[in-house]
Design an enzyme around this catalytic site. Structure first.
Site, PDB file in Angstrom:
ATOM      1  N   ASP A 190       1.075 -19.774  83.685  1.00  0.00           N
ATOM      2  CA  ASP A 190       1.092 -21.143  84.180  1.00  0.00           C
ATOM      3  C   ASP A 190       2.455 -21.371  84.844  1.00  0.00           C
ATOM      4  O   ASP A 190       3.350 -20.514  84.774  1.00  0.00           O
ATOM      5  CB  ASP A 190       0.828 -22.152  83.045  1.00  0.00           C
TER       6      ASP A 190
HETATM    7  C1  BGC Z   1      -0.565 -26.733  85.257  1.00  0.00           C
HETATM    8  C2  BGC Z   1      -1.676 -25.818  85.711  1.00  0.00           C
HETATM    9  C3  BGC Z   1      -1.696 -25.749  87.210  1.00  0.00           C
HETATM   10  C4  BGC Z   1      -0.342 -25.261  87.687  1.00  0.00           C
HETATM   11  C5  BGC Z   1      -0.246 -25.057  89.184  1.00  0.00           C
HETATM   12  C6  BGC Z   1       0.753 -26.388  85.907  1.00  0.00           C
HETATM   13  O1  BGC Z   1       1.710 -27.358  85.672  1.00  0.00           O
HETATM   14  O2  BGC Z   1      -0.453 -26.669  83.856  1.00  0.00           O
HETATM   15  O3  BGC Z   1      -2.897 -26.267  85.191  1.00  0.00           O
HETATM   16  O4  BGC Z   1      -2.722 -24.936  87.656  1.00  0.00           O
HETATM   17  O5  BGC Z   1       0.631 -26.196  87.302  1.00  0.00           O
HETATM   18  O6  BGC Z   1      -0.203 -26.243  89.865  1.00  0.00           O
END
Ligand code: BGC
Length: 749
Positions: A282
């Site tokens: 993530d």
């Molecule tokens: C979130 C994810 C997301 C990623 C990319 C993160 O802060 O937890 O779910 O896909 O950002 O934007």
């Protein structure tokens, strides 16, 4: 320069030769050969480049310079097709090996055409809604060059304080499993190779929704048995449905951050499920292992993440910086890097990016009529009728004047909900606009919002709203949450209506007109008081672009509500966690417990019955899981089992009659629940095992059947084996998780 061209040409030749020779071969085997051929030519720096994902930034030349050097494998957050083509050209035509980029974006419930938030889609209990939503999103997103979405989010969420409950399918493992797999199918289409397919990314692996206290990013403490019985099944189903990628989660479970968790990434995902796609972190979750206190520095971060099984690092660059050193020191094996790169290249080949890296910059498929129609149908099916006293809804001909009140009646941006980066409010149709358009010539509309936005505390406009209400035959009040109040990091400790919305409803109720409350929110809210004050309540969640037309259809009976709660609605926050599939205590509530107001002063110490409940909230929630009314009524009868004594490899057939006993054509979501009465470990009081949407005309009766292989009653038992245990079971066929009478059956060895 000449050498670079020569190598690219040689590689192209190699690809060509390989594909000619293997025309008859399994396409997957051909891909593996291409992957190996390419890998064998890569330098360590090029390999690490593939494992590096950056977020797009303004200056395209800087990115192009890195791409040419082979230092970037994937870019997220770029949506301009001309820029995407330029970036791809740099990768394909100007980097040494010509490896295309994987362009990613969070396309969560629509790209331009916004569908209801995933929690709303889950309320439809209709996998077709989920599949269509993902398909439309894929068609629109892929048209600008996005070939990877970070969805579906299939975290089981049993705490509505957690803002991200909006992004998933709610509290239930089976519902999430079915809807999540349907979304994977929708995003990826029949083949990843189709230019309208985008790679899905089930997230967040795993346990993120069990965050302590419903506060985002918080720790989780899920023991392995619960992890396997409750949290892992939707991910396993998504992997089986062919999901191309997985994303790790932010939480540390029992002390181990997912991004460094070998057990879930290597043992379970790759070992047990045979996953061969990409595992991405993530956003900066690799580097955040330092904040967790799980890694001392960037070097340890890279070592732990890669060795645990991560292939690609989202935006924290520890891999590119530290892996060369770690390999030299033997702390990370080059074979581990090779495998990670194989996983990445494999997906790039499967997506057909090598053959078709570019998009047609002039193609416009956004907001196509079929997309809007699918979004409208999804919003209709997502709506849950929570209350309808004396058939207040649908509105009939006697309603000549309606008052439209509330901050969500005409809030085009807010009704789209969380995780909308690309949908435009100018394309959103609000309830006010839709009602004016559809019924403006038949009914007089008095619009007085009362409040400017959901958190508005300024009560200055309420008097005008009350005046409109008193002049109307029926009052429609649209309340809820602005989009920003749910989603990532947007948690709440208080789930009552924000601002002066409750006051607004109280004031309007005093006008004494039929009061219909429509809620648009990202989560279940504690609206017991407002439900009491209303004659009818329609819960829409955030319904997206076409929420207005959908709600207009529903209010005037052009469509009939059929949604069911995908998550338990608590009476008050203190009841959380409250979910239907809980284990029994040794002292289950009888639901006849004495509550606070009935307790005498100096009451005897045992007078409350010694059961498991709250003195101020009792035991039951405001609305149970699976609950939702219709304008018509349904009767269940004649429930029969094909056998009551079954073996573990049998299939149980459950049949029942469902009759539409009311006066509207309507759709019922019939639900099948099972309880394993005694196990080697305690088992949930009931678990959803099947559901079906059945549409019936007034007076129509249908014999419906569910097939349930007994093998689906397996669970991870005391010995951590996934098995069906012989014994007695209860079974319910019911309109929600709280109704119905159990029928018993037995499973023998
Ligand atoms: C979130 C994810 C997301 C990623 C990319 C993160 O802060 O937890 O779910 O896909 O950002 O934007």
């Amino acid at each position: 320069m000449r050498t670079m061209k020569f190598i690219s040409a040689a590689f192209a030749l190699l690809l060509g030769v390989t594909s000619c020779q293997q025309k008859q071969e399994n396409p997957e085997a051909v891909i593996e050969q291409k992957v190996d051929a390419l890998l064998s030519q890569m330098t360590l720096e090029e390999k690490l480049g593939q494992m590096n994902q950056i977020s797009s930034y303004g200056n395209i030349d800087d990115m192009i310079a890195l791409i040419k050097k082979g230092e970037i494998g994937s870019i997220l957050n770029e949506v301009d097709p001309a820029r995407i083509n330029a970036l791809q050209r740099a990768a394909v035509q100007e980097s040494r090996l010509g490896i295309p980029l994987l362009i990613a974006r969070d396309v969560i419930h629509g790209y331009k055409t916004i569908f209801p938030i995933p929690l709303g889609q889950a309320a439809s209990f209709d996998p077709q809604v989920a599949e269509d939503g993902a398909r439309v999103a894929a068609i629109e997103a892929s048209s600008v060059g996005i070939r990877w979405t970070f969805a579906p989010m299939i975290d089981i969420a049993r705490d509505p304080r957690w803002g991200r409950i909006a992004e998933g399918c709610g509290e239930d493992t089976y519902l999430t499993t079915v809807m999540g797999a349907a979304m994977v199918k929708g995003y990826q289409g029949d083949s990843l190779n189709d230019p309208t397919s985008i790679a899905a990314c089930p997230k967040h692996f795993v346990g993120y929704g069990a965050t302590e206290g419903g506060r985002d990013y918080n720790s989780t403490f899920i023991p392995e048995r619960r992890l396997r019985n409750v949290y892992l099944p939707p991910f396993e189903a998504a992997a089986k449905a062919g999901a191309a990628t997985f994303m790790t989660s932010f939480n540390d479970n029992d002390g181990v951050p997912s991004t460094g968790n070998t057990f879930i990434l290597r043992d379970v995902l790759r070992g047990e499920w045979g996953f061969d796609g990409i595992v991405v972190t993530d956003w900066a979750s690799a580097a955040e292992m330092m904040n967790h206190g799980f890694a001392a520095d960037e070097k340890e971060v890279a070592q732990k993440a890669v060795n645990a099984g991560v292939d690609m690092e989202m935006v924290s660059y520890t891999f590119v910086k530290k892996l060369p050193e770690l390999i030299k020191e033997g702390k990370v094996q080059e074979a581990t890097i090779d495998n990670a790169v194989r996983n990445i290249l494999r997906i790039k080949f499967r997506l057909g990016l090598f053959e078709q890296p570019y998009v047609d910059e002039n193609k416009n498929v956004m907001y196509a009529p079929a997309h809007l129609e699918a979004a409208r149908r999804a919003a209709v099916e997502s709506a849950i009728l929570l209350k309808n006293e004396e058939q207040t809804l649908p509105l009939g001909k006697a309603v000549k004047t309606v008052a439209i009140i509330g901050p969500m009646a005409d809030a085009p941006y807010e009704q789209m909900g969380t995780w909308v980066f690309d949908g435009e409010k100018s394309h959103t149709v609000t309830p006010l606009a839709a009602i004016r358009e559809q019924f403006g010539d038949k009914v007089q509309i008095l619009y007085e919002p009362g409040l400017g936005y959901s958190r508005d505390r300024n009560t200055g406009g309420i008097a005008k709203a009350v005046s409109a209400a008193s002049r109307a035959d029926a009052v429609l009040v649209f309340v809820g949450e602005e989009a920003i109040l749910s989603g990532e990091a947007h948690c709440l400790a208080d789930l009552n209506l924000q601002g002066a919305q409750s006051e607004l409803i109280e004031a309007i109720a005093r006008a004494g007109k039929p009061l219909i409350t429509v809620v648009m929110a990202g989560r279940p809210l504690t609206i017991g008081k407002e439900v009491e004050l209303s004659d009818a309540v329609l819960y829409m969640f955030h319904p997206g672009t076409m929420g207005g037309p959908a709600v207009a259809d529903l209010l005037w009976g052009k469509a009939v509500p059929s949604g069911k709660t995908p998550v338990t609605f608590p009476k008050m926050v203190g009841q959380i966690p409250v979910y239907y599939a809980h284990n029994n205590t040794g002292r289950p509530a009888t639901k006849k417990e004495t509550l606070l107001d009935d307790i005498q002063i100096e009451a005897g110490q045992t007078s409350l019955g010694c059961t498991s409940f709250y003195m101020d909230a009792g035991f039951d929630p405001l609305f149970p899981f699976g609950y939702g009314l219709s304008y018509t009524t349904f009767a269940y009868s004649n429930i029969k089992l094909s056998a009551t004594d079954l073996k573990k490899d049998d299939v149980l057939t459950i049949t029942f009659d469902l009759e539409n006993t009311g006066s509207y054509e309507g759709t019922e979501v019939a639900q099948l629940y099972v309880q394993d009465k005694v196990g080697s470990v305690t088992r949930p009081v009931k678990e959803l095992k099947r559901f079906a949407r059945i549409t019936l005309k007034p007076g129509e009766k249908k014999n419906v059947s569910f097939e349930l292989p007994i093998s689906e009653l397996a669970f991870w038992n005391i010995d951590m084996q996934h098995t069906v245990e012989a014994g007695d079971f209860n079974l319910w066929v019911a309109p929600d998780s709280q109704s119905g009478t159990p029928i018993t059956f037995k499973v023998t060895d």
